[in-house]
Design a protein around this motif. Structure first.
Motif, PDB file in Angstrom:
ATOM      1  N   TRP A 138       0.926  -1.320  -0.049  1.00 33.14           N
ATOM      2  CA  TRP A 138       0.083  -0.020  -0.139  1.00 33.14           C
ATOM      3  C   TRP A 138       0.879   1.110   0.136  1.00 33.14           C
ATOM      4  CZ3 TRP A 138      -3.945   2.791  -1.082  1.00 33.14           C
ATOM      5  CH2 TRP A 138      -4.231   3.938  -0.555  1.00 33.14           C
ATOM      6  N   THR A 139       1.994   1.338   0.902  1.00 30.40           N
ATOM      7  CA  THR A 139       2.842   2.232   0.852  1.00 30.40           C
ATOM      8  C   THR A 139       3.341   2.796  -0.306  1.00 30.40           C
ATOM      9  OG1 THR A 139       3.136   1.828   3.150  1.00 30.40           O
ATOM     10  CG2 THR A 139       4.617   3.501   2.479  1.00 30.40           C
ATOM     11  N   ILE A 140       4.115   1.680  -1.063  1.00 24.91           N
ATOM     12  CA  ILE A 140       4.740   1.768  -2.315  1.00 24.91           C
ATOM     13  C   ILE A 140       3.894   2.362  -3.541  1.00 24.91           C
ATOM     14  CG2 ILE A 140       5.910   0.444  -4.048  1.00 24.91           C
ATOM     15  CD1 ILE A 140       7.165  -1.162  -1.844  1.00 24.91           C
ATOM     16  N   ALA A 141       2.537   1.711  -3.304  1.00 23.81           N
ATOM     17  CA  ALA A 141       1.504   1.941  -4.307  1.00 23.81           C
ATOM     18  C   ALA A 141       1.345   3.741  -4.128  1.00 23.81           C
ATOM     19  CB  ALA A 141       0.298   1.272  -4.209  1.00 23.81           C
ATOM     20  N   GLU A 142       1.190   3.970  -2.797  1.00 19.52           N
ATOM     21  CA  GLU A 142       0.801   5.398  -2.503  1.00 19.52           C
ATOM     22  C   GLU A 142       2.131   6.290  -3.074  1.00 19.52           C
ATOM     23  OE1 GLU A 142      -1.236   6.875   1.476  1.00 19.52           O
ATOM     24  OE2 GLU A 142       0.714   6.069   1.617  1.00 19.52           O
ATOM     25  N   VAL A 143       3.233   6.008  -3.049  1.00 17.03           N
ATOM     26  CA  VAL A 143       4.274   6.815  -3.374  1.00 17.03           C
ATOM     27  C   VAL A 143       4.013   6.887  -4.981  1.00 17.03           C
ATOM     28  CG1 VAL A 143       6.690   6.894  -3.958  1.00 17.03           C
ATOM     29  CG2 VAL A 143       5.804   6.275  -1.599  1.00 17.03           C
ATOM     30  N   PHE A 144       3.866   5.674  -5.678  1.00 19.14           N
ATOM     31  CA  PHE A 144       3.383   5.822  -7.263  1.00 19.14           C
ATOM     32  C   PHE A 144       2.590   6.952  -7.563  1.00 19.14           C
ATOM     33  CE2 PHE A 144       6.464   2.284  -7.402  1.00 19.14           C
ATOM     34  CZ  PHE A 144       7.466   2.878  -8.207  1.00 19.14           C
ATOM     35  N   ILE A 145       1.591   6.812  -6.617  1.00 19.13           N
ATOM     36  CA  ILE A 145       0.181   7.540  -7.087  1.00 19.13           C
ATOM     37  C   ILE A 145       0.460   8.978  -6.765  1.00 19.13           C
ATOM     38  CG2 ILE A 145      -2.431   7.616  -6.748  1.00 19.13           C
ATOM     39  CD1 ILE A 145      -2.225   4.652  -5.931  1.00 19.13           C
ATOM     40  N   TYR A 146       0.754   9.211  -5.404  1.00 13.99           N
ATOM     41  CA  TYR A 146       0.536  10.727  -4.821  1.00 13.99           C
ATOM     42  C   TYR A 146       2.025  11.290  -4.527  1.00 13.99           C
ATOM     43  CZ  TYR A 146      -3.971   8.964  -3.366  1.00 13.99           C
ATOM     44  OH  TYR A 146      -5.219   8.736  -3.386  1.00 13.99           O
ATOM     45  N   GLY A 147       3.172  10.281  -4.813  1.00 14.87           N
ATOM     46  CA  GLY A 147       4.418  11.044  -4.604  1.00 14.87           C
ATOM     47  C   GLY A 147       4.604  10.803  -3.053  1.00 14.87           C
ATOM     48  N   ILE A 148       5.985  10.935  -2.893  1.00 19.98           N
ATOM     49  CA  ILE A 148       6.586  10.795  -1.607  1.00 19.98           C
ATOM     50  C   ILE A 148       5.496  11.889  -0.397  1.00 19.98           C
ATOM     51  CG2 ILE A 148       8.144  10.860   0.286  1.00 19.98           C
ATOM     52  CD1 ILE A 148       9.993  10.200  -2.252  1.00 19.98           C
ATOM     53  N   THR A 149       4.823  11.059   0.427  1.00 16.97           N
ATOM     54  CA  THR A 149       4.176  11.927   1.629  1.00 16.97           C
ATOM     55  C   THR A 149       4.805  11.974   2.911  1.00 16.97           C
ATOM     56  OG1 THR A 149       2.599  10.045   1.668  1.00 16.97           O
ATOM     57  CG2 THR A 149       1.894  11.819   0.512  1.00 16.97           C
TER      58      THR A 149
END
Ligand code: UDP
Ligand code: MG
Length: 319
Positions: free
Chosen positions: A248-259
């Motif tokens: 989920w975290t990796i996917a999040e990085v790809f979708i939203y960039g580094i948060t």
């Protein structure tokens, strides 16, 4: 005539030993075809229990006593009594008359019917504190769900056993003894005899709350390794959650960039994992501790004095 050895662990029981003997003697005198001997095990009492026992033994030839070099606990006292007895049957009972001697004739009926063992079972817990009853109930629930040896709830250590069963009990020579479990583990045909709980009239209980807690943990770890398996289970479960969260975290990085925010998540996971690790270490430690204690192979008790003739039969190991 068959002989029955009555084994009585005594720790600071000076007020009761004589009353115990008189009361029990009166009942067994009425039983025919069996000879009763009494083996009092003085578990390193600090009061006059031993003096009382020695005096009793000098008056009555059916009274035997064993005394330890220090207090070894009731389990050790029961073991010593069984070990040094030579009756065709053995009865183990408390000195404080909380185990009603009136059950002995019923026990005898049971063995005459062909049972290997008759054991007493409390129907009430009258006179016991609410907390202790609740604690005990919880213990049986947990223990029976974790171990393959099913402990009968409300069973007490008051029972008669055939020599064959006694020998089986003695063959389990672990130092950290949990008799309730050992009696259940060895098997044999057991008849349960219900009785009403009797309040202790003289003397005080020798149990403390921490003592009981220790006893409960010993009971579970002595007969089950399920807690260890549960650790593996918990480990797997957490790993799966961790992998899902990672994806989920990796996917999040790809979708939203580094948060960057994530302080709460990090802290929660860290504390949670810390807790689990501590508990796991504790459980592991319980088992390692048991291995350590058993590996020393120390004697279960140290005998100081007895009026029982020591034969090779009862004295091979402890000499
Ligand atoms: N006892 C013993 N060694 C100990 C503690 C107790 O031999 O370290 C004996 C005690 O003298 C009694 C029996 O074990 O005959 C049961 O003890 P207690 O009555 O204190 O326990 P409870 O009935 O409260 O479970
Ligand atoms: Mg008692």
């Amino acid at each position: 005539m068959k002989k029955i050895s009555v084994i009585v662990p005594c720790y600071n029981e000076e007020e009761v030993v004589n009353i115990f003997y008189d009361t029990t003697k009166e009942i067994v005198n009425k039983i025919e075809n069996y000879y009763f001997e009494f083996i009092f095990v003085d578990d390193g009492s600090r009061d006059k229990t031993l003096e009382k026992l020695v005096a009793l033994a000098s008056e009555h030839e059916d009274v035997k006593y064993i005394t330890f070099s220090r207090n070894f606990g009731k389990e050790a006292a029961m073991y010593a009594g069984l070990k040094l007895s030579d009756g065709d049957y053995c009865i183990v009972m408390d000195a404080d008359l909380q185990h009603p001697p009136a059950l002995i004739p019923i026990f005898i009926e049971g063995i005459n019917e062909g049972y290997d063992c008759c054991a007493a079972m409390r129907t009430t817990r009258k006179g016991e504190s609410k907390i202790r009853s609740l604690f005990s109930k919880t213990f049986y629930k947990i223990s029976n769900s974790l171990t393959d040896v099913k402990l009968a709830q409300n069973a007490v250590d008051y029972r008669i056993m055939s020599r064959q069963m006694v020998n089986a009990v003695l063959a389990l020579s672990e130092v950290q003894r949990f008799s309730k479990g050992i009696f259940a583990w060895v098997g044999f045909k057991t008849k349960w005899v219900p009785y009403e709980n009797v309040e202790r009239t003289v003397g005080t209980t020798k149990w403390s709350f921490t003592g009981l807690l220790r006893y409960a943990i010993d009971g579970i770890t002595a007969f089950s390794i399920k807690p260890l398996r549960m650790l593996t289970g918990i480990g797997f479960f957490i790993s799966i959650l961790a992998i899902l969260y990672m994806i989920w975290t990796i996917a999040e990085v790809f979708i939203y960039g580094i948060t960057v925010p994530g302080y709460a998540t990090l802290l929660t996971v860290l504390l949670f994992m810390g807790g689990i690790i501590e508990v796991s270490l504790g459980i592991l430690g319980e088992y390692i501790g048991r291995i350590y204690m058993e590996s020393k192979n120390r004697p279960i008790f140290i005998l100081k004095e007895t009026n029982i003739e020591l034969t090779s039969l009862n004295w091979e190991k402890e000499k």
